[in-house]
Motif scaffolding. Structure first.
Motif, PDB file in Angstrom:
ATOM      1  N   UNK A 178       1.430  -0.996  -0.088  1.00 50.38           N
ATOM      2  CA  UNK A 178       0.061  -0.212   0.252  1.00 50.38           C
ATOM      3  C   UNK A 178       0.671   1.393  -0.119  1.00 50.38           C
ATOM      4  N   UNK A 179       2.230   1.422   0.204  1.00 52.74           N
ATOM      5  CA  UNK A 179       2.594   2.054   0.571  1.00 52.74           C
ATOM      6  C   UNK A 179       3.749   2.359  -0.749  1.00 52.74           C
ATOM      7  N   UNK A 180       3.632   0.941  -1.464  1.00 51.97           N
ATOM      8  CA  UNK A 180       4.610   1.191  -2.864  1.00 51.97           C
ATOM      9  C   UNK A 180       5.891   0.895  -2.270  1.00 51.97           C
ATOM     10  N   UNK A 181       6.232   0.125  -1.789  1.00 48.89           N
ATOM     11  CA  UNK A 181       7.994  -0.663  -0.794  1.00 48.89           C
ATOM     12  C   UNK A 181       8.098  -2.069  -1.303  1.00 48.89           C
ATOM     13  N   UNK A 182       7.733  -2.552  -2.110  1.00 52.80           N
ATOM     14  CA  UNK A 182       7.316  -3.332  -2.234  1.00 52.80           C
ATOM     15  C   UNK A 182       8.598  -3.834  -4.036  1.00 52.80           C
TER      16      UNK A 182
END
Length: 271
Positions: free
Chosen positions: A160-164
């Protein structure tokens, strides 16, 4: 003519036991896809393959009469082929409600993920909550992998935080991690046990147990559409007998040692 007929009759009677044995095995040939991942399936310098999954499949073949035609595939392609009913079977898969619509799972070991971090990770990033709170930290995963209830919930928040960052296989994921393009990856004991033996890698990393309550069941994955229940039951019987007589634990021990082998024993329900 009578003599010829008698000869054919005798030959036919002699062939009946062989035909009966083939019929009673009830399994035949099955297409099975492996994927490379740590001690589960790996290759030697000479190009030959070994691993827990290979040994399990070979023993299932002996006990069930099933003959496996094996190929090497990526995990992404394996799941796509199983869902599309173009593959019979694969190994060490994690069941989900969606996956159980098209495949039956026969459990043969249970384990959980650990998190691999860089040695220089700041102190606040050494916990699941602390890592999540730092918007600069990123995690790497293998596409289509499940990691257990606690880790999957954590990864969903990071998505959801674009951290993957996603990789197609573990080797690609490890390169991302060692290049410090991601700050954490999740690894099973069957992966980190051989990895930590590599001194050049071991001195760069630290291993933490963030989800000690998780237990992830892995099983044979068998197409419901392509493989009959009778054939699936033959393999199920083989796996259960391997668990009961200690063969599964012996296989695990060969590749990850006695301690991890004991921890991998599946003691859940049988279906």
């Amino acid at each position: 003519m009578k003599l010829i007929a008698l000869v054919f009759l005798i030959l036919g009677l002699h062939s009946i036991p062989a035909l009966a044995a083939e019929f009673n095995s009830g399994c035949g040939s099955i297409q099975l896809a492996y994927y490379e991942l740590g001690a589960l399936y790996y290759h030697h310098a000479d190009g030959s393959y070994a691993g827990i999954d290979k040994d399990v499949v070979e023993e299932v073949s002996k006990r069930s009469g099933c003959k496996f035609e094996t190929v090497l595939e990526s995990r992404v392609r394996i799941w796509a082929q199983l869902k599309n009913n173009t593959l019979d079977m694969s190994v060490s898969g994690i069941p989900t409600p969606e996956r159980e619509k098209f495949a039956e799972f026969i459990p043969y070991f249970s384990t959980r993920n650990y998190v691999l971090l860089h040695r220089d990770m700041p102190a606040h990033g050494l916990s699941m909550a602390g890592f999540l709170a730092d918007a600069n930290l990123k995690v790497g995963i293998i596409k289509s992998f499940k990691h257990g209830p606690q880790f999957d919930e954590w990864v969903d928040k990071l998505w959801g935080q674009k951290r993957v960052h996603e990789a197609s296989d573990f080797d690609s994921l490890l390169r991302l991690f060692l290049a410090k393009r991601v700050d954490a990856i999740m690894v099973l004991p069957t992966v980190w046990e051989p990895l930590l033996k590599k001194e050049d890698i071991n001195k760069q990393i630290q291993l933490l147990d963030w989800a000690p309550q998780d237990s992830i069941v892995h099983g044979l994955i068998i197409s419901r559409e392509r493989i009959s229940k009778t054939r699936r039951d033959l393999m199920k019987k083989a796996i259960y007998s391997m668990a009961d007589d200690g063969t599964l634990e012996q296989i695990f021990s060969r590749h990850v040692g006695n301690k991890l082998a004991r921890e991998m024993r599946y003691e859940g329900p049988r279906y």
